[in-house]
Design a protein around this motif. Sequence first.
Motif, short mmCIF file in Angstrom:
data_model
loop_
_atom_site.label_atom_id
_atom_site.label_comp_id
_atom_site.label_asym_id
_atom_site.label_seq_id
_atom_site.Cartn_x
_atom_site.Cartn_y
_atom_site.Cartn_z
N MET A 228 0.82 -1.22 0.00
CA MET A 228 0.00 0.00 0.00
C MET A 228 0.85 1.26 0.00
O MET A 228 0.33 2.37 0.12
CB MET A 228 -0.95 0.01 1.20
N THR A 250 -12.14 -0.06 3.73
CA THR A 250 -10.89 -0.51 4.35
C THR A 250 -11.18 -0.97 5.77
O THR A 250 -11.76 -0.22 6.56
CB THR A 250 -9.85 0.61 4.37
N ASP A 409 -12.56 -4.14 0.94
CA ASP A 409 -11.68 -4.14 -0.22
C ASP A 409 -10.23 -4.32 0.21
O ASP A 409 -9.44 -5.00 -0.44
CB ASP A 409 -11.81 -2.83 -1.00
N LYS A 410 -9.87 -3.64 1.31
CA LYS A 410 -8.53 -3.73 1.87
C LYS A 410 -8.65 -4.09 3.35
O LYS A 410 -9.51 -3.56 4.06
CB LYS A 410 -7.78 -2.40 1.72
N ASP A 421 -0.65 -5.57 5.57
CA ASP A 421 -1.74 -5.77 4.62
C ASP A 421 -2.03 -7.27 4.54
O ASP A 421 -1.22 -8.04 4.02
CB ASP A 421 -1.34 -5.23 3.25
N THR A 423 -4.91 -8.53 3.16
CA THR A 423 -6.07 -8.66 2.27
C THR A 423 -6.09 -9.99 1.55
O THR A 423 -7.10 -10.72 1.57
CB THR A 423 -6.09 -7.51 1.24
#
Length: 571
Positions: A228, A250, A409-410, A421, A423
């Motif tokens: 990111m 997020t 989404d994240k 992150d 995800t």
Amino acid sequence: MKSSVELDKMLMSINRKGYPAYKELKGSYQFAGFVLHIDHVQGDPFAAPSKLSIQVKKDQAGFPLTMYDTDYKRIALQDHLTRLFTKSVSSYTFQAKGSGKSGLIGISRCGQEILERTAFKIENGDLLVRFEVGFPANGRTINAYELKKILFEYLPDAVKKSLFYENINKNEVRRVVELAEDQHTIREELIRRHLVAFVANGSVLPRESGISQRPMKNAVKFQSPASMEVEMKLPYAGLVKGMGIPKGITLIVGGGYHGKSTLLKALEHGIYNHIAGDGREYVITDDTAVKIRAEDGRAVSHVNISPFINDLPNKKNTVDFSTEDASGSTSQAANVVEAVQSGAKTLLIDEDTCATNFMVRDCLMQTVVSGDKEPITPFTLQARELNEKHGISIVLVAGSSGSYFYIADKILQMDNYQTFDITEKVKKVIAKVPEDNIEAEIKIPISVIFDKDKFRRIARSKRLDKKRDQVKIKQFGKDSFSIGKDTVDLKYVEQILDSEQTTTLSHCLKYLLEQMERQEQNVDVLVEKLWNQLRICGLEFLCQGTYIPSGMAQIRKQDIYACVNRYRGLL
């Protein structure tokens, strides 16, 4: 305009007279290098202090045009000079002796955020600083010699040290303006890159304590996950790297005390620029972002909360919902709707301050309590449409339910104040465990909340007297104020950061009520008109026909809506 010599003579002529004789001093006086304006004289040594202002002409002040040729640079320079003037006069306050508030010298005390304030104005290169002085007295008898110390010694010294470019630290003021340029560039980049926020690597997010907004010493500095990380080329700081939070949903997760809420709090405050040394100088958030929370007991007036709550057992209308005492879920539903209608493009939500039944309902609960028996449509079911069809981004802190993973989404994980992150990891997991929402259904489309109610008007029984001077406002710190007989509670409007912002909001509400008294009008239309006037004319617009107080600070349109929405006179 009179001279300082004439002011000296007037002072000596009223020495030892009754305190009301001080009112003879009201007017403007030319001193060496500046003009002193005595705008309002207190009627008693124990009353609110007298209102003064000092004007320094452009040629005397000497600040280069490049330091204030845009609004964002001008506001940063005003903020810096306010701090310098405050520091200069602070050593003199109460040095002049007397009864009551004698000798007080008061001016805005700026926090970590850079806000436009009525305390300081730069216009066409001229400087105008507004402040308060307690005119000295012995009992209720004028002590002119003590006031002379303030007007002829203390204030000229403060002006010399803080308002003349030739006398201040030029490198320091240059860095202030350069930082403003860099911060403005990041805000422009947010728009260009479709981001809702940027958090620079090396930022210090934790605060010193619950009652101090200074940066915590020895705190873990922020570092963006590689996936990111974005780079921004700033005019003065050069290449700055950090985490860019994209538009969308997020989710921030992690264990307790690992920094989730700290990150969100930094994003909440990122709607404003911060001073150098704050640690959050390059934490920049979409300036329309609104923190959403439950707010038990608040008043709600004519809000369509039906996409979240309907079919109440008591048959209460949720399409046009009003209450004197909202529950956690109804207050949070109203807060979401009101934020969207105020123009917010980003919602910031911390599960810790939410109504759980408003946010999420798991599969087992859906099975035990069927959808037709549950009036609440969880936020998780409406969030995706809110984002995809209406462009509202959401940053959500959570730690109790896996249901949030399905809408994100994240997904960021905070671990000992370090950010990861996760995800892709989570998407692999939920691909094997599909969400079971058989019983859940969206009863009312979220789109209805974008239709502002056309019938919110001030109740006739609550109207204020037409005469401006009969409308009494009393402020209770940052959290609330009373207007007439009604109290407006703002303690859960968490992005109001300064008591001077609350002062401004009290004047905004007073103005709106007076406009409604003259002609019954739609509330939302009036708020939009007021906001446009404030953008064009500044905060001074609220003080027409009176002296301009020093204690008002910059607000957002979202804050005006929040204030009006909590005024019980609209019920």
